[in-house]
Design an enzyme around this catalytic site. Structure first.
Site, PDB file in Angstrom:
ATOM      1  N   ASN A   1     -23.857 111.124  78.028  1.00 33.88           N
ATOM      2  CA  ASN A   1     -24.127 110.152  79.084  1.00 33.88           C
ATOM      3  C   ASN A   1     -23.030 109.081  78.999  1.00 33.88           C
ATOM      4  O   ASN A   1     -23.087 108.197  78.152  1.00 33.88           O
ATOM      5  CB  ASN A   1     -25.517 109.547  78.855  1.00 33.88           C
ATOM      6  CG  ASN A   1     -25.889 108.525  79.918  1.00 33.88           C
ATOM      7  OD1 ASN A   1     -25.058 108.168  80.767  1.00 33.88           O
ATOM      8  ND2 ASN A   1     -27.113 108.054  79.865  1.00 33.88           N
TER       9      ASN A   1
ATOM     10  N   LYS B   1     -23.346 107.837  75.259  1.00 29.07           N
ATOM     11  CA  LYS B   1     -24.480 108.244  74.418  1.00 29.07           C
ATOM     12  C   LYS B   1     -24.432 109.753  74.287  1.00 29.07           C
ATOM     13  O   LYS B   1     -24.089 110.440  75.253  1.00 29.07           O
ATOM     14  CB  LYS B   1     -25.801 107.855  75.091  1.00 29.07           C
ATOM     15  CG  LYS B   1     -26.086 106.369  75.072  1.00 29.07           C
ATOM     16  CD  LYS B   1     -27.478 106.104  75.632  1.00 29.07           C
ATOM     17  CE  LYS B   1     -27.559 104.708  76.187  1.00 29.07           C
ATOM     18  NZ  LYS B   1     -28.462 104.540  77.290  1.00 29.07           N
TER      19      LYS B   1
ATOM     20  N   ARG C   1     -24.877 113.691  82.134  1.00 29.78           N
ATOM     21  CA  ARG C   1     -25.634 112.927  83.114  1.00 29.78           C
ATOM     22  C   ARG C   1     -24.636 112.414  84.158  1.00 29.78           C
ATOM     23  O   ARG C   1     -23.641 111.786  83.808  1.00 29.78           O
ATOM     24  CB  ARG C   1     -26.309 111.735  82.444  1.00 29.78           C
ATOM     25  CG  ARG C   1     -27.021 110.892  83.462  1.00 29.78           C
ATOM     26  CD  ARG C   1     -27.393 109.554  82.898  1.00 29.78           C
ATOM     27  NE  ARG C   1     -28.089 108.789  83.918  1.00 29.78           N
ATOM     28  CZ  ARG C   1     -28.122 107.474  83.948  1.00 29.78           C
ATOM     29  NH1 ARG C   1     -27.507 106.778  83.017  1.00 29.78           N
ATOM     30  NH2 ARG C   1     -28.770 106.857  84.888  1.00 29.78           N
TER      31      ARG C   1
ATOM     32  N   HIS D   1     -32.926 107.721  88.782  1.00 34.01           N
ATOM     33  CA  HIS D   1     -33.871 108.060  87.689  1.00 34.01           C
ATOM     34  C   HIS D   1     -34.549 109.413  87.934  1.00 34.01           C
ATOM     35  O   HIS D   1     -35.627 109.674  87.409  1.00 34.01           O
ATOM     36  CB  HIS D   1     -35.004 107.009  87.547  1.00 34.01           C
ATOM     37  CG  HIS D   1     -34.577 105.675  87.066  1.00 34.01           C
ATOM     38  ND1 HIS D   1     -35.135 104.516  87.561  1.00 34.01           N
ATOM     39  CD2 HIS D   1     -33.678 105.292  86.133  1.00 34.01           C
ATOM     40  CE1 HIS D   1     -34.588 103.480  86.952  1.00 34.01           C
ATOM     41  NE2 HIS D   1     -33.699 103.915  86.087  1.00 34.01           N
TER      42      HIS D   1
ATOM     43  N   HIS E   1     -41.342 104.645  86.510  1.00 34.63           N
ATOM     44  CA  HIS E   1     -40.326 104.513  85.457  1.00 34.63           C
ATOM     45  C   HIS E   1     -39.989 103.027  85.371  1.00 34.63           C
ATOM     46  O   HIS E   1     -39.272 102.484  86.216  1.00 34.63           O
ATOM     47  CB  HIS E   1     -39.092 105.348  85.829  1.00 34.63           C
ATOM     48  CG  HIS E   1     -37.962 105.225  84.844  1.00 34.63           C
ATOM     49  ND1 HIS E   1     -37.570 106.256  84.015  1.00 34.63           N
ATOM     50  CD2 HIS E   1     -37.144 104.191  84.565  1.00 34.63           C
ATOM     51  CE1 HIS E   1     -36.557 105.847  83.265  1.00 34.63           C
ATOM     52  NE2 HIS E   1     -36.277 104.595  83.584  1.00 34.63           N
TER      53      HIS E   1
ATOM     54  N   GLY F   1     -38.281 100.344  83.183  1.00 32.77           N
ATOM     55  CA  GLY F   1     -37.393 100.040  82.053  1.00 32.77           C
ATOM     56  C   GLY F   1     -36.545  98.845  82.412  1.00 32.77           C
ATOM     57  O   GLY F   1     -37.002  97.943  83.114  1.00 32.77           O
ATOM     58  N   ASN F   2     -35.292  98.843  81.950  1.00 34.04           N
ATOM     59  CA  ASN F   2     -34.364  97.806  82.402  1.00 34.04           C
ATOM     60  C   ASN F   2     -34.152  97.941  83.898  1.00 34.04           C
ATOM     61  O   ASN F   2     -34.220  96.983  84.649  1.00 34.04           O
ATOM     62  CB  ASN F   2     -33.025  97.973  81.698  1.00 34.04           C
ATOM     63  CG  ASN F   2     -32.915  97.038  80.538  1.00 34.04           C
ATOM     64  OD1 ASN F   2     -33.386  95.893  80.629  1.00 34.04           O
ATOM     65  ND2 ASN F   2     -32.321  97.496  79.461  1.00 34.04           N
TER      66      ASN F   2
ATOM     67  N   ARG G   1     -31.874  93.135  88.460  1.00 37.54           N
ATOM     68  CA  ARG G   1     -31.699  93.462  89.879  1.00 37.54           C
ATOM     69  C   ARG G   1     -32.855  92.908  90.697  1.00 37.54           C
ATOM     70  O   ARG G   1     -34.007  92.952  90.261  1.00 37.54           O
ATOM     71  CB  ARG G   1     -31.631  94.982  90.080  1.00 37.54           C
ATOM     72  CG  ARG G   1     -30.428  95.637  89.452  1.00 37.54           C
ATOM     73  CD  ARG G   1     -30.324  97.094  89.943  1.00 37.54           C
ATOM     74  NE  ARG G   1     -29.407  97.857  89.132  1.00 37.54           N
ATOM     75  CZ  ARG G   1     -29.765  98.901  88.372  1.00 37.54           C
ATOM     76  NH1 ARG G   1     -31.025  99.309  88.336  1.00 37.54           N
ATOM     77  NH2 ARG G   1     -28.860  99.540  87.668  1.00 37.54           N
TER      78      ARG G   1
ATOM     79  N   ASP H   1     -35.213  90.846  79.510  1.00 37.95           N
ATOM     80  CA  ASP H   1     -35.983  91.697  78.609  1.00 37.95           C
ATOM     81  C   ASP H   1     -37.466  91.334  78.661  1.00 37.95           C
ATOM     82  O   ASP H   1     -37.854  90.198  78.382  1.00 37.95           O
ATOM     83  CB  ASP H   1     -35.432  91.493  77.190  1.00 37.95           C
ATOM     84  CG  ASP H   1     -35.938  92.530  76.225  1.00 37.95           C
ATOM     85  OD1 ASP H   1     -37.173  92.670  76.090  1.00 37.95           O
ATOM     86  OD2 ASP H   1     -35.110  93.211  75.613  1.00 37.95           O
TER      87      ASP H   1
ATOM     88  N   ARG I   1     -39.959  91.868  76.777  1.00 33.09           N
ATOM     89  CA  ARG I   1     -40.597  91.331  75.567  1.00 33.09           C
ATOM     90  C   ARG I   1     -40.461  89.814  75.479  1.00 33.09           C
ATOM     91  O   ARG I   1     -41.430  89.116  75.144  1.00 33.09           O
ATOM     92  CB  ARG I   1     -39.984  91.963  74.308  1.00 33.09           C
ATOM     93  CG  ARG I   1     -40.532  93.322  73.998  1.00 33.09           C
ATOM     94  CD  ARG I   1     -39.693  94.039  73.006  1.00 33.09           C
ATOM     95  NE  ARG I   1     -38.375  94.332  73.571  1.00 33.09           N
ATOM     96  CZ  ARG I   1     -37.552  95.242  73.080  1.00 33.09           C
ATOM     97  NH1 ARG I   1     -37.871  95.907  72.014  1.00 33.09           N
ATOM     98  NH2 ARG I   1     -36.374  95.478  73.649  1.00 33.09           N
TER      99      ARG I   1
ATOM    100  N   GLY J   1     -39.100 102.103  78.892  1.00 31.50           N
ATOM    101  CA  GLY J   1     -39.347 101.018  77.933  1.00 31.50           C
ATOM    102  C   GLY J   1     -40.609 100.206  78.181  1.00 31.50           C
ATOM    103  O   GLY J   1     -41.446 100.047  77.288  1.00 31.50           O
TER     104      GLY J   1
ATOM    105  N   GLU K   1     -34.928 112.138  79.193  1.00 28.57           N
ATOM    106  CA  GLU K   1     -33.906 112.602  80.132  1.00 28.57           C
ATOM    107  C   GLU K   1     -32.904 113.532  79.447  1.00 28.57           C
ATOM    108  O   GLU K   1     -32.442 114.506  80.047  1.00 28.57           O
ATOM    109  CB  GLU K   1     -33.186 111.394  80.751  1.00 28.57           C
ATOM    110  CG  GLU K   1     -34.097 110.625  81.696  1.00 28.57           C
ATOM    111  CD  GLU K   1     -33.670 109.189  81.921  1.00 28.57           C
ATOM    112  OE1 GLU K   1     -33.074 108.922  82.955  1.00 28.57           O
ATOM    113  OE2 GLU K   1     -33.942 108.336  81.056  1.00 28.57           O
TER     114      GLU K   1
HETATM  115  P1  ADP Z   1     -33.102 101.355  80.023  1.00 33.68           P
HETATM  116  O1  ADP Z   1     -33.372 101.285  81.493  1.00 33.68           O
HETATM  117  O2  ADP Z   1     -31.925 100.526  79.580  1.00 33.68           O
HETATM  118  O3  ADP Z   1     -33.135 102.752  79.446  1.00 33.68           O
HETATM  119  P2  ADP Z   1     -35.609 101.019  78.640  1.00 33.68           P
HETATM  120  O4  ADP Z   1     -36.294 102.137  79.309  1.00 33.68           O
HETATM  121  O5  ADP Z   1     -35.286 101.140  77.197  1.00 33.68           O
HETATM  122  O6  ADP Z   1     -34.324 100.559  79.419  1.00 33.68           O
HETATM  123  O7  ADP Z   1     -36.521  99.705  78.852  1.00 33.68           O
HETATM  124  C1  ADP Z   1     -36.142  98.456  78.409  1.00 33.68           C
HETATM  125  C2  ADP Z   1     -37.269  97.475  78.721  1.00 33.68           C
HETATM  126  O8  ADP Z   1     -38.433  97.866  77.998  1.00 33.68           O
HETATM  127  C3  ADP Z   1     -36.962  96.046  78.318  1.00 33.68           C
HETATM  128  O9  ADP Z   1     -37.385  95.164  79.345  1.00 33.68           O
HETATM  129  C4  ADP Z   1     -37.836  95.861  77.099  1.00 33.68           C
HETATM  130  O10 ADP Z   1     -38.237  94.526  76.937  1.00 33.68           O
HETATM  131  C5  ADP Z   1     -39.016  96.713  77.444  1.00 33.68           C
HETATM  132  N1  ADP Z   1     -39.831  96.961  76.243  1.00 33.68           N
HETATM  133  C6  ADP Z   1     -39.513  97.726  75.183  1.00 33.68           C
HETATM  134  N2  ADP Z   1     -40.498  97.642  74.249  1.00 33.68           N
HETATM  135  C7  ADP Z   1     -41.433  96.795  74.748  1.00 33.68           C
HETATM  136  C8  ADP Z   1     -42.684  96.290  74.264  1.00 33.68           C
HETATM  137  N3  ADP Z   1     -43.166  96.630  73.086  1.00 33.68           N
HETATM  138  N4  ADP Z   1     -43.369  95.440  75.062  1.00 33.68           N
HETATM  139  C9  ADP Z   1     -42.881  95.081  76.262  1.00 33.68           C
HETATM  140  N5  ADP Z   1     -41.727  95.513  76.755  1.00 33.68           N
HETATM  141  C10 ADP Z   1     -41.007  96.362  76.024  1.00 33.68           C
END
Ligand code: ADP
Length: 395
Positions: free
Chosen positions: A7, A14, A91, A180, A206, A208-209, A239, A281, A283, A329, A382
């Site tokens: 990727n 990666k 990818r 995605h 999905h 995530g980020n 975004r 993020d 978290r 995530g 993926e």
């Molecule tokens: P990417 O799109 O870069 O692959 P990921 O799928 O790894 O991203 O998702 C990243 C997101 O997941 C971040 O916002 C991160 O804070 C969130 N995340 C990961 N672990 C946790 C958790 N335990 N609680 C809440 N959010 C989390």
């Protein structure tokens, strides 16, 4: 059969090497900051310690050389000969309207991918570079492209056309593509299996980020939240997601922003980061909200609202829903987000199971037995999907 999955991002790479006899990962790693200061490689051979190498890695060619060197390394390697790699799966972000499936890439295919770079100027060029470099270094090994867009190519015109003059679709292929796709395909296939129902109506989230949602009926995408680019849809890490397009021209006028500045604002400074001012993020936003930060709290509300909006829209578009899947995530880990979203889905027939939801990063049903609509957490993979497609095309 051994398959290397790559990727390539603009400054990262990666990789995972799979033994497809049992779909196990033999080694994986990340080359970061390619062409930048502080470039490094982290390599983890399965069952052994992670190794980090800090050195100047000026381009993707050098990065791939380094990966190959490590895979073959006496101490940290996992293969004895480069010939053990049967195929490489890449990818690729944008397959346009040309690629509705994964494909072995030949010269003609590469030329088409280069043409499609116009649609994904940040993402496709490094993907293409990765394929070219591998072709040079392993000329006898088939290179397979697996696209983020291809799973969504089943969308009908009713969901992929925008309400702008049709000539822009004809002239420039301005339409919804969706992204995605590899993840939505992986988790929707898994979900259909868990349901034992090939014709299921599934909403895959999905989160995530980057985040997107898809409506999948009988294994085919009916609609998805990302659009012409990954900017549309949910509020993501940085975004904006959906907004009134008139805001763009309004702010450009007010702030004297040019196209580049506006693009950066929408893609890099908006979303969870832009609203909260805390972080992209999840978290950190949850942490801040728990400590009483009101902007962080309202950011969580906006995030939830957009997810609910799409789930409601897709249930309506599909005229019902059998299952909802959370992945990536946030979807896999943020139990509190899932609970808040599902609290608003009782109208659909979601009978949420708080206890089952108290989990992170593993496959689990988070609704009670007998729930009309089932909700699952399904970790996405993926890389494995790319390896499976590569195997299927080259076996
Ligand atoms: P990417 O799109 O870069 O692959 P990921 O799928 O790894 O991203 O998702 C990243 C997101 O997941 C971040 O916002 C991160 O804070 C969130 N995340 C990961 N672990 C946790 C958790 N335990 N609680 C809440 N959010 C989390």
């Amino acid at each position: 059969m051994k398959i290397l999955v790559l990727n390539c991002g603009s400054s990262s790479l990666k990789y995972q090497l799979f033994d497809m006899d049992n779909e196990s990962v033999m080694a994986k790693g990340l080359v970061d900051k390619i062409g930048l200061e502080g470039s490094e490689l982290a390599h983890t051979p399965e069952g052994r310690d992670k190794l980090t190498i800090k050195k100047d890695i000026p381009n993707h060619g050098v990065a791939i050389d380094l990966v190959v060197e490590l895979l073959l390394d006496k101490k940290n390697g996992v293969i004895a000969d480069l010939g053990e790699i049967d195929a490489v799966g890449h990818r690729v972000v944008h397959g346009g309207q040309t690629f509705s499936k994964s494909a072995i890439v030949d010269e003609k295919g590469l030329a088409e991918l280069e043409r499609l770079s116009e649609l994904a100027p940040l993402h496709n060029p490094p993907n293409v570079l990765g394929i070219r470099t591998c072709q040079e270094k392993m000329p006898d090994v088939p290179q397979v492209a697996v696209f983020d867009t291809s799973f969504h190519q089943t969308m009908p015109a009713s969901t992929y056309l925008y309400g702008i003059p049709y000539k822009f679709y004809e002239k420039y292929q301005v339409r919804r593509y969706g992204f995605h796709g590899t993840s939505h395909r992986f988790v929707s296939e898994r979900c259909a299996k868990l349901l034992g129902q090939d014709d299921a109506k599934i909403i895959t989230c999905h989160l995530g980020n980057g985040s997107s949602i898809a409506a999948v009926v009988a294994g085919k995408v009916l609609d998805t939240s990302m659009g012409f680019t990954p900017l549309e849809g949910l509020v993501m890490g940085t975004r904006s997601g959906d907004m009134d397009p008139a805001i763009v021209t309004y702010l450009m006028g007010k702030e004297g922003m040019d196209v580049k500045a506006m693009d950066a604002m929408l893609n890099k400074k908006s979303g969870l980061l832009g609203i909260s001012g805390v972080s992209p993020d999840m978290r950190y936003i949850e942490e801040a909200a728990n400590e009483g930060n009101e902007r962080a709290a309202v950011t969580l509300e906006v995030f939830k609202n957009r997810v609910l909006r799409y789930i409601g829209a897709y249930a309506a578009e599909m005229n019902g829903v059998d299952a909802i899947v959370f992945t990536a995530g946030i979807g896999e880990n943020a139990a509190a987000r899932r609970a808040e979203i599902c609290a608003n889905l009782t109208y659909l027939g979601v009978d949420f199971d708080d206890q089952a939801n108290d989990c992170r990063g593993k496959e689990v049903e988070i609704t009670k037995p007998g729930s009309k609509v089932k909700v699952f957490v399904i970790p996405t993979n993926e890389e494995l999907m790319i390896a499976r497609d590569t195997q299927a095309l080259t076996k």
